[in-house]
Structure formats: C-alpha cells, structure tokens
Design a protein around this motif. Structure first.
Motif, PDB file in Angstrom:
ATOM      1  N   VAL A  56       0.835  -1.197   0.000  1.00  0.00           N
ATOM      2  CA  VAL A  56       0.000   0.000   0.000  1.00  0.00           C
ATOM      3  C   VAL A  56       0.871   1.249   0.000  1.00  0.00           C
ATOM      4  CG1 VAL A  56      -1.813   1.274   1.214  1.00  0.00           C
ATOM      5  CG2 VAL A  56      -1.853  -1.224   1.187  1.00  0.00           C
ATOM      6  N   VAL A  57       1.630   1.429   1.062  1.00  0.00           N
ATOM      7  CA  VAL A  57       2.452   2.629   1.193  1.00  0.00           C
ATOM      8  C   VAL A  57       3.578   2.616   0.166  1.00  0.00           C
ATOM      9  CG1 VAL A  57       3.787   4.062   2.769  1.00  0.00           C
ATOM     10  CG2 VAL A  57       1.898   2.680   3.651  1.00  0.00           C
ATOM     11  N   ALA A  60       2.251   3.509  -3.156  1.00  0.00           N
ATOM     12  CA  ALA A  60       1.931   4.935  -3.227  1.00  0.00           C
ATOM     13  C   ALA A  60       3.211   5.767  -3.377  1.00  0.00           C
ATOM     14  CB  ALA A  60       1.154   5.367  -1.991  1.00  0.00           C
ATOM     15  N   PRO A  71      -1.120   2.729 -10.670  1.00  0.00           N
ATOM     16  CA  PRO A  71      -0.230   1.874  -9.888  1.00  0.00           C
ATOM     17  C   PRO A  71       0.607   0.993 -10.801  1.00  0.00           C
ATOM     18  CG  PRO A  71      -2.464   1.002  -9.865  1.00  0.00           C
ATOM     19  CD  PRO A  71      -2.528   2.328 -10.555  1.00  0.00           C
ATOM     20  N   THR A  79      -7.364   1.309  -5.055  1.00  0.00           N
ATOM     21  CA  THR A  79      -6.392   2.385  -4.890  1.00  0.00           C
ATOM     22  C   THR A  79      -6.920   3.676  -4.269  1.00  0.00           C
ATOM     23  OG1 THR A  79      -6.830   2.915  -7.207  1.00  0.00           O
ATOM     24  CG2 THR A  79      -4.850   1.638  -6.735  1.00  0.00           C
ATOM     25  N   HIS A  82      -4.604   4.852  -1.616  1.00  0.00           N
ATOM     26  CA  HIS A  82      -3.366   5.352  -2.218  1.00  0.00           C
ATOM     27  C   HIS A  82      -3.526   6.802  -2.653  1.00  0.00           C
ATOM     28  CE1 HIS A  82      -3.297   1.005  -2.573  1.00  0.00           C
ATOM     29  NE2 HIS A  82      -2.005   1.012  -2.832  1.00  0.00           N
ATOM     30  N   TYR A  83      -4.667   7.103  -3.289  1.00  0.00           N
ATOM     31  CA  TYR A  83      -4.906   8.463  -3.764  1.00  0.00           C
ATOM     32  C   TYR A  83      -5.063   9.440  -2.601  1.00  0.00           C
ATOM     33  CZ  TYR A  83      -5.700   6.159  -8.254  1.00  0.00           C
ATOM     34  OH  TYR A  83      -5.564   5.409  -9.395  1.00  0.00           O
ATOM     35  N   ALA A 119       1.303   7.435   6.594  1.00  0.00           N
ATOM     36  CA  ALA A 119       0.171   6.601   6.187  1.00  0.00           C
ATOM     37  C   ALA A 119      -0.533   6.012   7.405  1.00  0.00           C
ATOM     38  CB  ALA A 119       0.653   5.481   5.269  1.00  0.00           C
ATOM     39  N   THR A 173      -5.209  -0.708   4.073  1.00  0.00           N
ATOM     40  CA  THR A 173      -6.521  -0.205   3.654  1.00  0.00           C
ATOM     41  C   THR A 173      -7.650  -0.491   4.651  1.00  0.00           C
ATOM     42  OG1 THR A 173      -6.904  -2.258   2.428  1.00  0.00           O
ATOM     43  CG2 THR A 173      -5.919  -0.426   1.223  1.00  0.00           C
TER      44      THR A 173
END
Length: 213
Positions: A56-57, A60, A71, A79, A82-83, A119, A173
């Motif tokens: 995830v991180v 990103a 991605p 995502t 992520h955004y 994050a 997430t």
C-alpha cells in the motif's frame, strides 16, 4: 464575558449539557479513540514490520516518484487509499527537501519510513472518525433519543474494538475501508428514508468508493 455571564450560569449550562449528554460522550470517545490510535504509529522505526504495508504505502511512494496515478502493473489492490495518501506524501517530500533530508525524488525509497508513519497517521484519523460516523449512522437508523443512545453504545464498541484499534495503527486499507463502509451505510439509510433519486445515486457512489478502497 462579564456582559454575557448569565449565559454561563449553572441554571443555563446544566440543562444544555443534560440535553446533549450522548453527543458529549461521543466527543470524549472520539478523543480517546484518536489518542489510542495515534499512539505507537511509529512502531518499528526504521524497519517496516507489517507485511502488507509495502503493498500500500510502498506502491503509493512509487506512484509519487513516477508522477503517475496509475499503480505499477501487475497490481491488485484497490487504490482509493493510495490516492488519499498522495497529496500528503507530496507535502512530506517538499518538507523533507526543504530540511535537506533528500534532494530529489530519486533519493526516496519505497521503504522510506517517514511515509509509512504518515500513512499510519491517516489510518488512525480515519479510524477515529469512524467512531463519529457510527454515532451518525445510529441516529439515522433510529431518530430520537433511542438512536442517540444506540449510537453511544455502538461508538463505544468501535472506540475500544481491539481489531479496529490494531488495524488503525497500520498503513494499510483496513481502517479506510471501514470508514467508507460506514459512510456508505449512512448514505443507504438516508436514501431509504428520503426515497429521492439523488439519495440513491449518492448511496451508489458511496458504495463504489468503499469497494474501490
């Protein structure tokens, strides 16, 4: 203050507080939930110990370095989270560059710990906001005092739920997904009560965002 001291008289303040007891309790729960979720977000520094945070991180961070919203391929995570991270990651990069931590994006690695800590803070805040949203959901489901007190009980469960607190410490997430699921439930209940096309469209959009998280 002296001119308005009558507004702070116990005979005025006490009924006001009594009428808003559930909301005040939820406010305290929110502050407590935020505190216990933010504490420890820097665990493991400088090592990233959670096995899924790289997915995830790290991704990103790669998107930030590439200057792209797409991605890397192949990739199978939704995502939205992520955004949400990308604007904050951009500000963190600018702040670090101004302090001399790095001179270009090339010096940032996918496991640079500062981004993981940021994050995790996002997850903590979204997790704490879920406490408030749970109260709002209960009020939408049961109007009146019944919904307010049901919301207090439900918010208390979320505040101290071990799994929810645990996942709110991680830059993954889960906490964001739970946040958007509750948003979707609020939109669904609102649409059912009002029966408008806009309400159902908003509910569908909220469900879509939750699925994309």
């Amino acid at each position: 203050l002296a001119r308005h001291r009558a507004r702070f008289h116990p005979s005025v303040v006490r009924p006001w507080l009594s009428a808003r007891t559930p909301e005040l309790i939820v406010g305290v729960l929110f502050l407590a939930g935020l505190a216990i979720r933010l504490l420890g977000v820097g665990y493991g520094d400088p090592l990233v110990l959670h096995p899924d945070e790289h997915q995830v991180v790290g991704v990103a961070v790669t998107m930030l370095k590439n200057g792209s919203l797409a991605p890397p391929v192949p990739y199978h995570y939704p995502t939205v989270f992520h955004y949400l991270l990308l604007p904050a990651f951009g500000l963190l990069y600018v702040r670090g560059k101004s302090r001399g931590l790095w001179t270009s994006l090339d010096e940032i690695q996918y496991d640079t710990f500062q981004f993981y800590e940021l994050a995790r803070a996002h997850s903590a805040v979204l997790g704490a906001l879920t406490i408030l949203l749970t109260f709002v959901l209960a009020r939408r489901m049961w109007p009146g005092d019944r919904g307010r007190w049901a919301g207090v009980i439900a918010a208390a469960y979320v505040t101290f739920s071990f799994i929810h607190v645990k996942e709110s410490h991680n830059g993954v997430t889960d906490a964001a997904l739970t946040f958007f699921i509750v948003v979707a439930f609020i939109a669904i209940v609102t649409a059912l009560h009002r029966g408008s096309r806009i309400g159902f469209a908003a509910a569908g959009f909220a469900v879509g965002i939750a699925c994309a998280t």
